[in-house]
Design a protein around this motif. Structure first.
Motif, PDB file in Angstrom:
ATOM      1  N   ALA A 124    -100.226  56.886  83.822  1.00 32.18           N
ATOM      2  CA  ALA A 124    -100.462  57.618  85.067  1.00 32.18           C
ATOM      3  C   ALA A 124     -99.671  56.980  86.191  1.00 32.18           C
ATOM      4  O   ALA A 124     -99.419  55.772  86.174  1.00 32.18           O
ATOM      5  CB  ALA A 124    -101.947  57.618  85.407  1.00 32.18           C
ATOM      6  N   ARG A 161     -98.292  66.138  83.394  1.00 32.82           N
ATOM      7  CA  ARG A 161     -99.737  66.173  83.174  1.00 32.82           C
ATOM      8  C   ARG A 161    -100.369  66.910  84.354  1.00 32.82           C
ATOM      9  O   ARG A 161    -100.553  66.351  85.416  1.00 32.82           O
ATOM     10  CB  ARG A 161    -100.293  64.746  83.122  1.00 32.82           C
ATOM     11  CG  ARG A 161     -99.714  63.909  81.990  1.00 32.82           C
ATOM     12  CD  ARG A 161    -100.191  62.477  82.144  1.00 32.82           C
ATOM     13  NE  ARG A 161     -99.782  61.652  81.007  1.00 32.82           N
ATOM     14  CZ  ARG A 161    -100.195  60.394  80.844  1.00 32.82           C
ATOM     15  NH1 ARG A 161    -101.015  59.833  81.731  1.00 32.82           N
ATOM     16  NH2 ARG A 161     -99.799  59.707  79.805  1.00 32.82           N
ATOM     17  N   HIS A 214    -105.341  66.628  85.148  1.00 36.25           N
ATOM     18  CA  HIS A 214    -106.352  65.650  85.594  1.00 36.25           C
ATOM     19  C   HIS A 214    -105.751  64.639  86.561  1.00 36.25           C
ATOM     20  O   HIS A 214    -104.643  64.142  86.348  1.00 36.25           O
ATOM     21  CB  HIS A 214    -106.905  64.902  84.363  1.00 36.25           C
ATOM     22  CG  HIS A 214    -108.009  63.950  84.710  1.00 36.25           C
ATOM     23  ND1 HIS A 214    -107.955  62.598  84.407  1.00 36.25           N
ATOM     24  CD2 HIS A 214    -109.196  64.143  85.338  1.00 36.25           C
ATOM     25  CE1 HIS A 214    -109.075  62.011  84.823  1.00 36.25           C
ATOM     26  NE2 HIS A 214    -109.853  62.931  85.382  1.00 36.25           N
ATOM     27  N   THR A 258     -94.979  63.698  85.538  1.00 37.72           N
ATOM     28  CA  THR A 258     -95.582  63.228  84.281  1.00 37.72           C
ATOM     29  C   THR A 258     -95.809  64.366  83.296  1.00 37.72           C
ATOM     30  O   THR A 258     -96.113  64.114  82.134  1.00 37.72           O
ATOM     31  CB  THR A 258     -96.954  62.578  84.544  1.00 37.72           C
ATOM     32  OG1 THR A 258     -97.803  63.540  85.184  1.00 37.72           O
ATOM     33  CG2 THR A 258     -96.838  61.341  85.431  1.00 37.72           C
ATOM     34  N   ARG A 310    -107.532  58.730  82.050  1.00 41.39           N
ATOM     35  CA  ARG A 310    -107.410  59.192  80.676  1.00 41.39           C
ATOM     36  C   ARG A 310    -105.932  59.237  80.278  1.00 41.39           C
ATOM     37  O   ARG A 310    -105.058  58.999  81.109  1.00 41.39           O
ATOM     38  CB  ARG A 310    -107.992  60.607  80.559  1.00 41.39           C
ATOM     39  CG  ARG A 310    -109.347  60.755  81.221  1.00 41.39           C
ATOM     40  CD  ARG A 310    -110.029  62.070  80.897  1.00 41.39           C
ATOM     41  NE  ARG A 310    -109.219  63.262  81.085  1.00 41.39           N
ATOM     42  CZ  ARG A 310    -109.683  64.408  81.621  1.00 41.39           C
ATOM     43  NH1 ARG A 310    -110.942  64.470  82.041  1.00 41.39           N
ATOM     44  NH2 ARG A 310    -108.903  65.458  81.721  1.00 41.39           N
ATOM     45  N   ASP A 311    -105.697  59.558  79.031  1.00 43.78           N
ATOM     46  CA  ASP A 311    -104.316  59.639  78.567  1.00 43.78           C
ATOM     47  C   ASP A 311    -103.580  60.845  79.145  1.00 43.78           C
ATOM     48  O   ASP A 311    -102.368  60.936  79.032  1.00 43.78           O
ATOM     49  CB  ASP A 311    -104.270  59.705  77.029  1.00 43.78           C
ATOM     50  CG  ASP A 311    -104.684  58.375  76.420  1.00 43.78           C
ATOM     51  OD1 ASP A 311    -104.524  57.343  77.105  1.00 43.78           O
ATOM     52  OD2 ASP A 311    -105.196  58.377  75.293  1.00 43.78           O
ATOM     53  N   ASP A 312    -104.332  61.774  79.743  1.00 44.39           N
ATOM     54  CA  ASP A 312    -103.674  62.941  80.344  1.00 44.39           C
ATOM     55  C   ASP A 312    -103.796  62.930  81.871  1.00 44.39           C
ATOM     56  O   ASP A 312    -103.631  63.954  82.506  1.00 44.39           O
ATOM     57  CB  ASP A 312    -104.275  64.237  79.782  1.00 44.39           C
ATOM     58  CG  ASP A 312    -105.738  64.407  80.161  1.00 44.39           C
ATOM     59  OD1 ASP A 312    -106.377  63.398  80.543  1.00 44.39           O
ATOM     60  OD2 ASP A 312    -106.245  65.545  80.085  1.00 44.39           O
ATOM     61  N   THR A 313    -104.069  61.772  82.451  1.00 49.12           N
ATOM     62  CA  THR A 313    -104.193  61.674  83.906  1.00 49.12           C
ATOM     63  C   THR A 313    -102.811  61.577  84.541  1.00 49.12           C
ATOM     64  O   THR A 313    -102.008  60.732  84.150  1.00 49.12           O
ATOM     65  CB  THR A 313    -105.015  60.425  84.281  1.00 49.12           C
ATOM     66  OG1 THR A 313    -106.275  60.496  83.630  1.00 49.12           O
ATOM     67  CG2 THR A 313    -105.214  60.323  85.781  1.00 49.12           C
ATOM     68  N   ALA A 314    -102.554  62.423  85.518  1.00 50.10           N
ATOM     69  CA  ALA A 314    -101.240  62.406  86.178  1.00 50.10           C
ATOM     70  C   ALA A 314    -101.103  61.227  87.126  1.00 50.10           C
ATOM     71  O   ALA A 314    -100.048  60.602  87.211  1.00 50.10           O
ATOM     72  CB  ALA A 314    -101.013  63.709  86.931  1.00 50.10           C
ATOM     73  N   MET A 325     -97.854  65.247  89.178  1.00 50.73           N
ATOM     74  CA  MET A 325     -98.180  66.195  88.116  1.00 50.73           C
ATOM     75  C   MET A 325     -96.908  66.748  87.489  1.00 50.73           C
ATOM     76  O   MET A 325     -96.821  66.899  86.271  1.00 50.73           O
ATOM     77  CB  MET A 325     -99.059  67.326  88.679  1.00 50.73           C
ATOM     78  CG  MET A 325    -100.505  66.872  88.914  1.00 50.73           C
ATOM     79  SD  MET A 325    -101.460  67.916  90.072  1.00 50.73           S
ATOM     80  CE  MET A 325    -101.089  69.537  89.499  1.00 50.73           C
TER      81      MET A 325
END
Lengths: 456, 496
Positions: free
Chosen positions: A234, A153, A156, A151, A202-206, A148
């Protein structure tokens, strides 16, 4: 008192030197109204002879799985521990030393950490490793926290339902207050379907957290899964079984970003679940985000090669609330055991251990599948564990019946997977023999059925 | 006399063809691997491990061990770490097969001895804490702190309050603010007075309706008992917050006073410190937590419960924060803590604290003329001396003293902690040292201050290495043995 050295004469001399009349006076700074004016209500002291008898009685009130036939797994395994491991780890200079803050007085520990890191990095195919964390569950959790922060992110993450349920529970406890959204991808076939993972990331998945071999003993299609994670930016975190790395591809070879593992399998007793050690290795670019102790090589003032604790600016005693984690201790003694184990087995020994687990587990799987009452719910390839279904749905009584005959046949899955309430998990280590496996199959075949079979 | 060859890196000692452990031949039918595993899953080569025979392994690690100081070989006055004697009985008893060879998922009926032990330990820790409910699960003190903060979060959430701040004094262990941050709180530092106590005005100024928890170490890291602890508890409770006790220094107050009685709502024990688990170069520890009845429902599960049929693991705790590690906890350390407490009993535990405090005060009395202790001439189980005057007068630093002590066969005290004391030397003798050892240590300290500064700057002189370049280690980190031509690839597996 057995561990106090001051004689009554010493006590008097010391009190005089301090300038007080009594021991009680030493506690003058504790306000009187806070003082406990009675004895603690705990049992009276036992001498060593009495304590030995008492502990012997408690120990005998347990059934030592390691002395019976143990097919229990699920994150703790009855692997063989060479005598060398106990002999080395029992040396007082390792056993009763502390975190190597003074490098000059701790070169043994520091070099040992460094060599442990080296062995773990070679075993996992990663560039760096730390000197251990609490256990597999917390190592997996720390890896997720690392992903997290690396990235950026923090909203998620994705885990597989085939990750050890207690690891996922630990992760949830750590993440709950941070309000991170977690998607758990189901594994109805015993492993993740790549398409399901694709839909979840998703595009925001860590990160994507996967165990391989997973909690059910099944192999995941890691090479396809890692691609899916990376395509969306990710990180891919793998929980590995270190024994399996004697045979299976290294996570570094299929491009994992962080590898974690429960190190109990490497020369550590089952010990009712702890203390164990969390193994963590990662790519070099992530090292400054890695929690825990790290030993580094350097030179001393005379130019001699030596080792120190390094990158301490990541740690809580320096960075306080800006640290990579709050971890202060490591599991140094267990890391030492893991390292001695790996050194003692070497490449051939670890390969043999892995192959024996695989072959014996495979044999057990076939024998159990042949028992009429049982079936295998998952067709995926497995390593040293596999799931068995009792078609009568009487898992508790079936396992209880065998346990009464000193065979721990498996771990029931109902606690964590309601849909697998009629299933249990069987683990086969290199210690199990064909005779034991045959006896297990025979016992399972002959156990009482709730419903008599319709055909003979 | 040292065997320097044996301590070369393992890969340098390795030689293709050497073997130590061999496993029995497979006794199950031989099936080609490709029939069992997909070929894509299998490694093309053997694992990259060194090839060694057993004497290589034994000699290597035995020689490494002799490069350490340890409690069994040296006086180790490492403040705040509580390096006391590790009773040998505990090792033997924790290693009984009926204690060590237990699987975490074996049936509860087969674990009645272990569960009875853990149940009794829960009760004994509750009594020592003066708090009614205990979870043994946290793996270390820092994890105990973290778990307690999660419990506080759950408690306030259920009350419909959103509290964001966790306060801790500037003298606190780094784990306190770090745990607060990992648990999702904002860490706020409270100032100390010149005497090292909590500055009540600063505390008052920072306490408000957003305060979840105030974390305090008592006795504190200066080895002083916080005289205002009851007032502090009232202040924290006055804004609806919870008081957390960092139990790192419990060895000073066993049977003397109890955190629950002075207002703490939650605390952790460091079993490896207070109840003498072997530290094993930095771990394992165990960090059980004790809490009030109000907070008990939130404890990490499982707990051990007892009913008419015997002992069982209680996982049915709907308000629990969940689990903070796999399985039950660091059971091996908990077993040692149990043995320790049972070896002492109520009177013995109190004597432990009395003599820990006696030894610390005696040593303080012996050294304070040379090493002023800013906090005065009394302490609990440890004290923090300052080498600031020596630094100013003779250019001798706390680090110089620490390093030179190694030459005389003493482990160094903790240096430069807590950060609020200049040139800090944090000394904790523990109760398992003799007056003779303390005298010898004090005399050595004096002798060192008389030595030429140049000699001290280059100390230690007799250890295997001296003054490693830590900056280089951090700037150009080498964290594993580089792969070189000298470390040969493992020999191919024979096709037999």
């Amino acid at each position: 008192m057995p561990f106090l050295l001051n004689t009554p004469e010493d006590e008097q001399a010391m009190l005089a030197a301090i300038g007080v009349a009594s021991l009680d006076e030493l506690f003058a700074m504790v306000p009187g109204d806070l003082r406990l004016r009675r004895e603690l209500a705990i049992p009276p002291a036992l001498t060593e002879i009495e304590l030995t008898a008492h502990m012997g009685a408690l120990a005998r009130a347990n059934v030592a799985a390691g002395e019976k036939v143990c097919f229990l797994g699920g994150g703790s395994y009855d692997h063989f521990i060479p005598a060398v491991v106990d002999a080395i780890a029992g040396r007082a200079e390792f056993y009763t030393s502390y975190t190597p803050y003074q490098a000059e007085a701790s070169q043994g520990n520091l070099q040992a950490f460094f060599e442990y890191q080296t062995l773990i990095s070679r075993l996992t195919g990663m560039e760096v490793a730390n000197a251990s964390l609490y256990d597999g569950a917390t190592a997996a959790t720390e890896a997720v926290l690392m992903s997290m922060s690396a990235t950026g992110r923090a909203g998620h993450i994705v885990t597989a339902a085939s990750v050890h349920p207690e690891y996922r529970q630990t992760l949830s406890a750590y993440l709950h207050h941070l309000e991170v959204e977690q998607t758990t991808v189901g594994t109805p076939t015993g492993a993740i379907a790549p398409q399901d993972l694709f839909d979840a990331v998703r595009d925001d998945t860590a990160c994507v957290l996967v165990q391989h071999p997973n909690f059910f003993g099944c192999l995941e299609e890691v090479e396809r899964l890692v691609q899916i994670a990376h395509d969306k930016g990710a990180m891919f975190i793998v929980i590995a079984d270190p024994i399996s790395l004697g045979l299976l591809k290294r996570p570094g070879d299929y491009d994992a970003d962080i590898v974690v593992a429960e190190g109990q399998s490497l020369g550590n007793p089952m010990s009712f679940g702890g203390p164990y050690l969390g193994i963590m290795a990662c790519r070099e670019r992530l090292v400054r985000r890695m929690p825990g102790r790290i030993a580094g090589q350097t030179v001393d003032r005379r130019g001699k090669r030596c080792w120190v604790l390094t990158l301490q600016t990541r740690e809580q005693h320096i960075r306080r609330d800006k640290a990579t984690s709050n971890i202060c201790t490591n599991q140094g003694l267990l890391a030492l055991r893991a390292m001695v184990y790996l050194a003692q087995l070497g490449p051939h020994g670890l390969r043999e251990a892995a192959e024996l687990c695989l072959r014996k587990a495979h044999y057990a799987r076939e024998r159990l599948a042949a028992v009429e009452r049982l079936e295998l719910p998952f067709a995926r390839p497995t390593f040293k564990e596999f799931v068995v279904r009792d078609r009568d749905g009487q898992v508790a009584s079936l396992l209880g019946e065998l346990a009464a005959n000193d065979v721990f046949a498996g771990v029931p899955l109902a606690t964590w997977y309601p849909e697998l309430a009629d299933c249990f998990l069987v683990a086969v280590t290199e210690k199990r023999t064909r005779k034991e496996i045959d006896a297990l199959a025979a016992s399972l075949a002959s156990s009482n059925r709730k419903v008599a079979p319709a055909h003979a | 006399m040292r065997n320097t060859r044996a301590t070369q890196p393992l890969f340098d000692l390795a030689k293709p063809g050497r073997r130590a452990t061999r496993f029995p031949a497979s006794d199950v039918p031989d099936v080609p691997l490709s029939k069992i595993l997909p070929t894509t899953a299998v490694a093309a080569t053997l694992p990259e491990l060194p090839e060694l025979a057993e004497p290589d392994v034994v000699r290597h690690f035995t020689n490494l061990s002799t490069l350490n100081m340890s409690v069994d070989t040296h006086f180790y006055p490492l403040g705040s770490c509580t390096m006391k004697h590790n009773p040998k009985r505990n090792e033997r008893l924790a290693s009984l097969p009926g204690m060590l060879d237990l699987h975490p998922y074996q049936p509860e009926e087969t674990l009645q001895g272990m569960l009875a032990l853990l149940y009794e330990l829960q009760q004994m820790l509750a009594e020592i804490a003066g708090l009614p409910a205990v979870s043994l699960q946290p793996a270390a003190g820092a994890q105990g702190e973290f778990s307690s903060l999660l419990m506080a979060a759950a408690y306030f959430r259920e009350r419909g309050e959103r509290r964001t701040k966790v306060l801790a004094p500037d003298s606190a262990h780094g784990t306190n603010p770090a745990s607060a941050a990992v648990a999702g709180f904002q860490a706020v530092t409270v100032k100390s007075t010149p005497q090292g106590f909590v500055d009540l005005e600063d505390l008052q100024a920072k306490l408000d309706e957003h305060t979840a928890v105030f974390m305090i170490t008592n006795p504190n890291t200066l080895g002083m008992f916080e005289p205002n602890i009851k007032r502090i508890a009232e202040m924290v409770h006055g804004v609806g917050g919870l008081l957390y006790l960092d139990g790192a220094n419990m060895n000073a107050i066993l049977g003397i006073c109890r955190p629950g009685d002075f207002g703490a709502d939650m605390m952790h024990f460091n079993c490896h410190k207070t109840f003498s688990g072997p530290h094993g170069s930095g771990g394992p520890g165990a960090g059980p937590i004790a809490v009030t009845a109000t907070l008990a429902p939130y404890l990490p599960a499982p707990l051990v419960a007892r009913d008419g049929k015997g002992y069982r693991l209680d996982n049915d705790r709907p308000k629990s924060i969940g689990r903070v590690r796999s399985f039950f906890g660091n059971v091996g350390i908990l077993v040692r803590a149990y043995c320790y407490i049972r070896s002492h009993g109520p009177d013995g535990l109190k004597r432990v604290s009395e003599h820990a405090v006696l030894n610390a005060n005696y040593l303080l009395a012996r050294v304070k003329h040379i090493f002023p202790v800013p906090q005065g001439d009394r302490c609990m189980h440890e004290f923090v001396a300052s080498a600031a005057k020596l630094k100013a007068d003779k250019n001798i630093s706390a680090m110089d003293i620490a390093k030179r002590l190694l030459d005389y066969g003493f482990h160094a005290p903790t240096v430069y902690f807590p950060p609020i004391v200049r040139e800090a030397l944090m000394i904790e003798p523990t109760e398992t040292e003799s007056k003779e050892t303390l005298d010898a240590f004090a005399e050595t300290l004096f002798r060192i201050t008389e030595e030429p500064a140049d000699l001290l700057h280059e100390a230690p002189h007799t250890t295997p290495i001296s003054r490693p370049d830590e900056v280089r280690a951090a700037r150009q980190p080498i964290m594993v043995t580089p792969v070189t031509h000298e470390s040969p690839a493992p020999t191919k597996k024979s096709e037999s």
